[in-house]
Scaffold this active site. Structure first.
Site, PDB file in Angstrom:
ATOM      1  N   HIS A 114      44.756  33.453  48.072  1.00 27.41           N
ATOM      2  CA  HIS A 114      46.207  33.383  47.860  1.00 27.41           C
ATOM      3  C   HIS A 114      46.844  32.335  48.768  1.00 27.41           C
ATOM      4  O   HIS A 114      47.796  31.657  48.369  1.00 27.41           O
ATOM      5  CB  HIS A 114      46.844  34.751  48.096  1.00 27.41           C
ATOM      6  CG  HIS A 114      46.293  35.821  47.204  1.00 27.41           C
ATOM      7  ND1 HIS A 114      46.473  37.168  47.431  1.00 27.41           N
ATOM      8  CD2 HIS A 114      45.533  35.742  46.075  1.00 27.41           C
ATOM      9  CE1 HIS A 114      45.874  37.871  46.484  1.00 27.41           C
ATOM     10  NE2 HIS A 114      45.278  37.024  45.661  1.00 27.41           N
TER      11      HIS A 114
ATOM     12  N   ASP B  84      44.240  33.302  41.089  1.00 29.20           N
ATOM     13  CA  ASP B  84      42.954  33.278  41.791  1.00 29.20           C
ATOM     14  C   ASP B  84      42.146  32.027  41.441  1.00 29.20           C
ATOM     15  O   ASP B  84      41.522  31.410  42.319  1.00 29.20           O
ATOM     16  CB  ASP B  84      42.136  34.520  41.437  1.00 29.20           C
ATOM     17  CG  ASP B  84      42.602  35.766  42.173  1.00 29.20           C
ATOM     18  OD1 ASP B  84      43.351  35.639  43.155  1.00 29.20           O
ATOM     19  OD2 ASP B  84      42.207  36.871  41.761  1.00 29.20           O
TER      20      ASP B  84
ATOM     21  N   HIS C 227      47.753  36.916  37.531  1.00 29.92           N
ATOM     22  CA  HIS C 227      47.124  36.926  38.846  1.00 29.92           C
ATOM     23  C   HIS C 227      45.725  36.320  38.793  1.00 29.92           C
ATOM     24  O   HIS C 227      45.289  35.655  39.744  1.00 29.92           O
ATOM     25  CB  HIS C 227      47.040  38.339  39.421  1.00 29.92           C
ATOM     26  CG  HIS C 227      46.513  38.336  40.817  1.00 29.92           C
ATOM     27  ND1 HIS C 227      47.289  38.011  41.920  1.00 29.92           N
ATOM     28  CD2 HIS C 227      45.255  38.551  41.299  1.00 29.92           C
ATOM     29  CE1 HIS C 227      46.548  38.041  43.000  1.00 29.92           C
ATOM     30  NE2 HIS C 227      45.301  38.356  42.653  1.00 29.92           N
TER      31      HIS C 227
ATOM     32  N   HIS D 186      35.856  35.546  41.389  1.00 29.12           N
ATOM     33  CA  HIS D 186      35.776  34.548  42.460  1.00 29.12           C
ATOM     34  C   HIS D 186      34.421  33.857  42.536  1.00 29.12           C
ATOM     35  O   HIS D 186      34.349  32.653  42.825  1.00 29.12           O
ATOM     36  CB  HIS D 186      36.110  35.204  43.800  1.00 29.12           C
ATOM     37  CG  HIS D 186      37.528  35.627  43.918  1.00 29.12           C
ATOM     38  ND1 HIS D 186      38.577  34.739  43.885  1.00 29.12           N
ATOM     39  CD2 HIS D 186      38.095  36.855  44.046  1.00 29.12           C
ATOM     40  CE1 HIS D 186      39.717  35.389  44.004  1.00 29.12           C
ATOM     41  NE2 HIS D 186      39.452  36.677  44.103  1.00 29.12           N
TER      42      HIS D 186
END
Length: 290
Positions: free
Chosen positions: A81, A244, A240, A267
């Site tokens: 973030h 990411d 969101h 991720h």
């Protein structure tokens, strides 16, 4: 078409304080101006010698549910973030001093980091960016979980994400695409918050993690939707995920002209894509200089 522009840093130091989601440890994050060409780097102010952890695909360390960077024993985690905020507003050079390993969760979004950077202001520098122009596809993953980078549609960076939790989930299926500019980042993306299912939150607490985190600090979904919270957008979860992706692409260290398409990527796959792009770009530079 994205083009080379003067590099930017912030005009003065500015700090954000909070607690890490995983550890509960309190942490101070200080954004500091940095010289042209130095990129983004974390500095562990709490460790002897204040070791520096450069933001780069080479410092990325495999981890579940978060992005972790490490140089030797110096490690920083949950950096996505922070990096999304810097990339999203167009900061090329910045030193990020921290006094703990984990970045603050804040409200689960990048809002507080963007607000701090805006308070600091921005300074153009006497050096120029060197964007990467993607001219062929790169794909990581396969089956029902993958991420791919393609040549740009409009000349800049756009990110398209397909989220699928299944028809029986309160999150369900969502799709979102963003043409990533500082304006759209601020208005459409930076406030999108971290989310988990109630079952996932309970599993983390059973492992001794995130025990202090309340439903007001991120989105926790039960069968009826967010617990003791309200969505900022009906499709906040997929937004969101795009946040990411943007933060993980910051590992490349340069502006990117490409269209990114992701299906249930996380991720680890995002980081693999950033690494594949960075490696291909380095090889191209080597061929051109030969």
């Amino acid at each position: 078409m994205i083009s080379s522009r003067p590099q930017r840093t912030i005009s003065r130091p500015v700090a954000v304080r909070g607690r890490g989601y995983w550890s509960g440890a309190r942490v101070r994050v200080e954004f500091r101006p940095a010289d042209p060409g130095t990129g983004l780097a974390f500095v562990r102010d709490d460790l002897p010698g204040k070791p520096r952890v450069q933001v780069d695909v080479a410092t990325a360390k495999p981890a579940s549910r978060r992005t972790v960077l490490a140089v030797g024993p110096a490690e920083v985690e949950m950096v996505e973030h922070v990096l999304a905020a810097l990339y999203g507003v167009g900061v090329d050079n910045c030193e990020i001093g921290v006094d703990a390993a984990e970045m603050p969760g804040c409200d689960g979004s990048a809002t507080e980091f963007v607000a701090a950077l805006d308070r600091a202001g921005y300074t153009e520098q006497p050096a120029f960016t060197h964007p990467i122009y993607v001219d062929r596809p790169f794909r990581c993953g396969g089956g029902d979980q993958w991420i791919e980078m393609r040549p740009s549609i409009g000349g800049g960076l756009s990110i398209e994400y397909h989220l699928d939790y299944g028809s029986g989930s309160p999150i369900g299926t969502q799709w979102f695409v963003l043409n990533a500019t500082p304006g759209t980042f601020r208005s459409e993306l930076c406030a999108a918050r971290t989310f988990v299912l109630k079952s996932e939150a309970e599993a983390l607490r059973a492992q001794g993690l995130a025990g202090h985190v309340s439903p007001q600090e991120l989105l926790i979904f039960d069968a009826d939707g967010p617990i003791e919270n309200e969505l900022r957008w009906p499709d906040e979860c997929v937004r969101h995920k795009v946040l990411d992706v943007l933060g993980d692409l910051a590992l490349v260290g340069r502006p990117i002209a490409a269209h990114v398409v992701a299906f249930r990527s996380g991720h680890l796959l995002n980081g693999e894509l950033a690494s594949a792009l960075s490696n291909a770009y380095c090889q191209e530079r080597i061929r051109r200089s030969a």
